[in-house]
Design a protein around this motif. Structure first.
Motif, short mmCIF file in Angstrom:
data_model
loop_
_atom_site.label_atom_id
_atom_site.label_comp_id
_atom_site.label_asym_id
_atom_site.label_seq_id
_atom_site.Cartn_x
_atom_site.Cartn_y
_atom_site.Cartn_z
N GLN A 279 0.73 -1.21 -0.06
CA GLN A 279 -0.04 -0.06 0.01
C GLN A 279 0.80 1.21 -0.06
OE1 GLN A 279 -2.61 -0.11 3.53
NE2 GLN A 279 -0.65 -0.80 4.89
N GLU A 280 2.09 1.08 0.23
CA GLU A 280 3.13 2.36 0.21
C GLU A 280 3.67 2.37 -1.30
OE1 GLU A 280 4.49 1.66 4.76
OE2 GLU A 280 5.67 0.92 3.21
N LEU A 281 3.51 1.75 -2.00
CA LEU A 281 4.22 1.83 -3.48
C LEU A 281 3.61 3.09 -4.19
CD1 LEU A 281 3.68 -1.82 -4.75
CD2 LEU A 281 5.79 -0.72 -4.10
N THR A 282 4.66 3.70 -4.81
CA THR A 282 4.34 4.97 -5.58
C THR A 282 4.00 4.27 -7.16
OG1 THR A 282 6.67 4.95 -6.33
CG2 THR A 282 6.13 6.02 -4.39
N LEU A 283 3.70 5.18 -7.74
CA LEU A 283 3.35 4.97 -9.18
C LEU A 283 4.64 4.48 -9.96
CD1 LEU A 283 1.90 5.21 -11.84
CD2 LEU A 283 2.48 7.61 -12.03
N ALA B 283 3.46 10.32 -16.21
CA ALA B 283 4.39 9.48 -16.87
C ALA B 283 5.85 9.52 -16.81
CB ALA B 283 3.73 8.68 -17.97
N ASP B 284 6.18 10.73 -17.36
CA ASP B 284 7.40 11.16 -17.55
C ASP B 284 7.92 11.36 -15.91
OD1 ASP B 284 7.00 11.30 -20.07
OD2 ASP B 284 6.66 13.54 -20.10
N ALA B 285 7.51 11.81 -15.15
CA ALA B 285 7.89 12.15 -13.93
C ALA B 285 8.07 10.62 -13.08
CB ALA B 285 6.80 13.13 -12.86
N ALA B 286 7.12 9.68 -13.24
CA ALA B 286 7.51 8.37 -12.38
C ALA B 286 8.54 7.76 -13.12
CB ALA B 286 6.46 7.46 -12.97
#
Length: 594
Positions: free
Chosen positions: A187-191, A237-240
């Motif tokens: 549940q702590e995972l980022t994009l 998407a680019d930021a991730a």
């Protein structure tokens, strides 16, 4: 090739009635799922995870409800695996059509598998059929997918799918994957992290530990799919994609163990008590006896002492420590070596439960047997050159560690100063067999050869014992002759009937208590003559072992054995200082050091 493909399809359709008749019950999607979770072992507070027990045949898994699975992870999985998941009937008609055309072109029986079909293939299709190239299997899977989509919600199907997928490196399910690769809960995972993990299902080897470059490429594909399906913007998407991820580069980080020797000792106990099936698959929560503050002190002192002796030029490489709570039999600390991961010293070997010669630390068993037979601490024994018949071997002529003779000695001074010749004479008087039976009754589980196997060298450490057993046996002296602990799982006649305690409580995956150590059992040790070891006899031994004045002539009046309070202790050294021991105790705590 096209004609052959059509012919195969026709033959399969002719046999489809058999496919339908032989297919599994779709409701078995619930019962056939491998209902396993990883067992977790904690310290005595239940706050610190010591280790997780991973089934090497299945992997590491913790089941998660859907609300604990990040939306980004769910969306990435759907975008990659089955973009029409929430609108289709369990199968992807367009995907099947594309696969069929490729099949007719001679490119084999292709996929077109939806998420539901993949779940069915993994759970309901027998393993021997799972990878079979067959239209019949495809038809069976499609029929089951339609039925399961009618019986269960899409959210339920997705939850099952995300909890049963294999993500490489023993990780089964999204929670295990998050822990393995990023050391955090799902549940702590980022994009960025979600899109790094979601593609692993297709090719588990293409993960960020084993193949980071390929994993990065697949992350980019996943982000692109999310943009195409409208889940995120191109900016997001680019930021991730630009986000620098801290990926665990070694499986040891995920499965690093706190108090590893103790944790492995507990794991073996769990296997013996509950069996491998429940240990590996039951999702047990195990609360142990270890006090991590005490264990940390033991680790630090062991390492510091080895380093100190090495600086002094001593050939010392390893140490072990056991600490017990005398009144309950609980193991508070178990350090099996100074570094579990150091292969040069065989650090993974737990010396606390490995047979070693105890040297003179074994002498108390001879003297307490003498007290049991009616001797007193004031009894005299001559410390003079002596030889004992050992036919057919040459006569046995023990020597003191200082190569001197000290004349008449009381049992008190002879034991406190650890003189060898008097100890051998005491053993000769009371009988080797009787001393071995005393050791067995108090807690020693080794020395299983014939009673005369060790001969008179036994009292000088001629047999091999465990450090844990020595500490436990000395706890009987600390308790005034009473043994404390839990019933021995494999009791043997003449041996101790209680064991030291490593596990306080075991819960199943639902939180129900399977086993609990509520209060210690107490037993009095029964020696060779059938009589119990009395409080007076245990007190007499403790009084001698804590008599600083009696040992001062050999150890000095301010030796390391003298604490700020009365404490009993016995040292032991084997030939050429190969093994060096000290076992000591107060009424509360027993500590054994190798």
């Amino acid at each position: 090739q096209a004609e052959d493909g059509i012919r195969d399809l026709v033959l399969s359709l002719v046999g489809s009635e058999m496919c339908i008749r032989d297919r599994p019950d779709p409701n078995e999607i619930v019962t056939r799922q491998e209902q396993f979770e990883t067992t977790k072992i904690y310290d005595r507070t239940g706050q610190v995870l010591l280790m997780e027990v991973i089934d090497p045949r299945r992997g590491d898994r913790t089941l998660l409800p859907p609300e604990q699975i990040p939306e980004d992870f769910r969306n990435a999985t759907i975008a990659l695996e089955d973009k029409t998941f929430y609108s289709n009937l369990g199968i992807d008609p367009m995907g099947i059509a594309r696969a069929f055309i490729l099949n007719l072109q001679g490119q084999g029986v292709q996929g077109g598998s939806s998420i539901t079909v993949q779940l069915i293939k993994h759970i309901l299709i027998p393993e021997e059929e799972r990878y079979e190239i067959s239209y019949a299997r495809k038809i069976k899977e499609a029929i089951l997918a339609l039925e399961i989509s009618r019986l269960y919600s899409k959210d339920q199907i997705l939850e099952w799918y995300l909890n049963t997928n294999y993500y490489g490196n023993w990780a089964i399910g999204v929670e295990a994957a998050a822990q393995v690769y990023f050391g955090k809960h799902a549940q702590e995972l980022t994009l960025a992290e979600s899109t790094m993990l979601a593609p692993i299902v297709q090719y588990p080897a293409m993960n960020p530990i084993d193949n980071p470059d390929e994993a990065k490429k697949r992350q980019e594909i996943a982000l692109g799919r999310l943009v195409d399906e409208g889940y995120i913007t191109q900016t997001e998407a680019d930021a991730a994609y630009a986000e620098k991820l801290e990926v665990y580069t070694s499986m040891l980080k995920r499965y690093d163990i706190i108090a590893p020797h103790f944790a492995m000792y507990v794991r073996k106990q769990l296997e013996d008590r509950f069996g491998t099936n429940l240990l590996y698959r039951g999702g047990l929560r195990v609360f142990t006896s270890v006090d991590l503050d005490v264990n940390r002190i033991a680790e630090e002192e062991a390492r510091n002492q080895v380093a100190k002796l090495q600086e002094e030029g001593k050939e010392v490489s390893n140490a072990a420590v056991v600490v017990l709570r005398a009144r309950t039999g609980e193991i508070l600390a178990m350090v099996g070596s100074i570094d579990y991961w150091n292969e040069e010293i065989d650090g993974n070997v737990n010396v606390a439960v490995a047979p070693r010669q105890p040297g003179s630390s074994f002498k108390p068993f001879s003297y307490v047997t003498a007290f049991h037979q009616g001797y007193t601490a004031a009894q005299l024994v001559m410390d003079v050159h002596s030889c004992f018949d050992d036919f057919p071997n040459p006569p046995y002529c023990p020597e003191n560690y200082d190569r001197k003779y000290h004349g008449p000695q009381s049992f008190r001074t002879a034991l406190a100063r650890s003189y060898n010749i008097p100890a051998v004479k005491v053993l000769d008087r009371v009988g080797v067999g009787n001393v071995i039976r005393t050791a067995h009754a108090l807690g020693i589980n080794t020395l299983n050869q014939d009673l005369d196997y060790s001969g008179l060298s036994l009292t000088l450490g001629g047999g091999e014992v465990w450090l844990l057993d020595m500490a436990y046996a000395f706890s009987v002296f600390a308790n005034g002759g009473t043994m404390m602990g839990e019933p021995a799982r494999n009791p043997r006649p003449g041996f101790r009937q209680l064991d030291p305690v490593a596990i306080l409580r075991v819960e199943d995956a639902l939180g129900e208590t399977l086993w609990e150590y509520t209060r210690p059992e107490a037993r009095t040790a029964v020696l060779a003559d059938g009589r119990e070891l009395s409080q007076e006899e245990a007190y007499l031994l403790t009084n001698v072992l804590s008599d600083n004045n009696a040992r001062a002539a050999a150890f000095g009046s301010s030796s390391a054995l003298r604490l700020s309070r009365p404490a009993a202790a016995k040292t032991g050294t084997t030939t050429d200082f190969k093994d060096v021991w000290t076992v000591g105790y107060t009424p509360q705590v027993v500590t054994g050091v190798w």
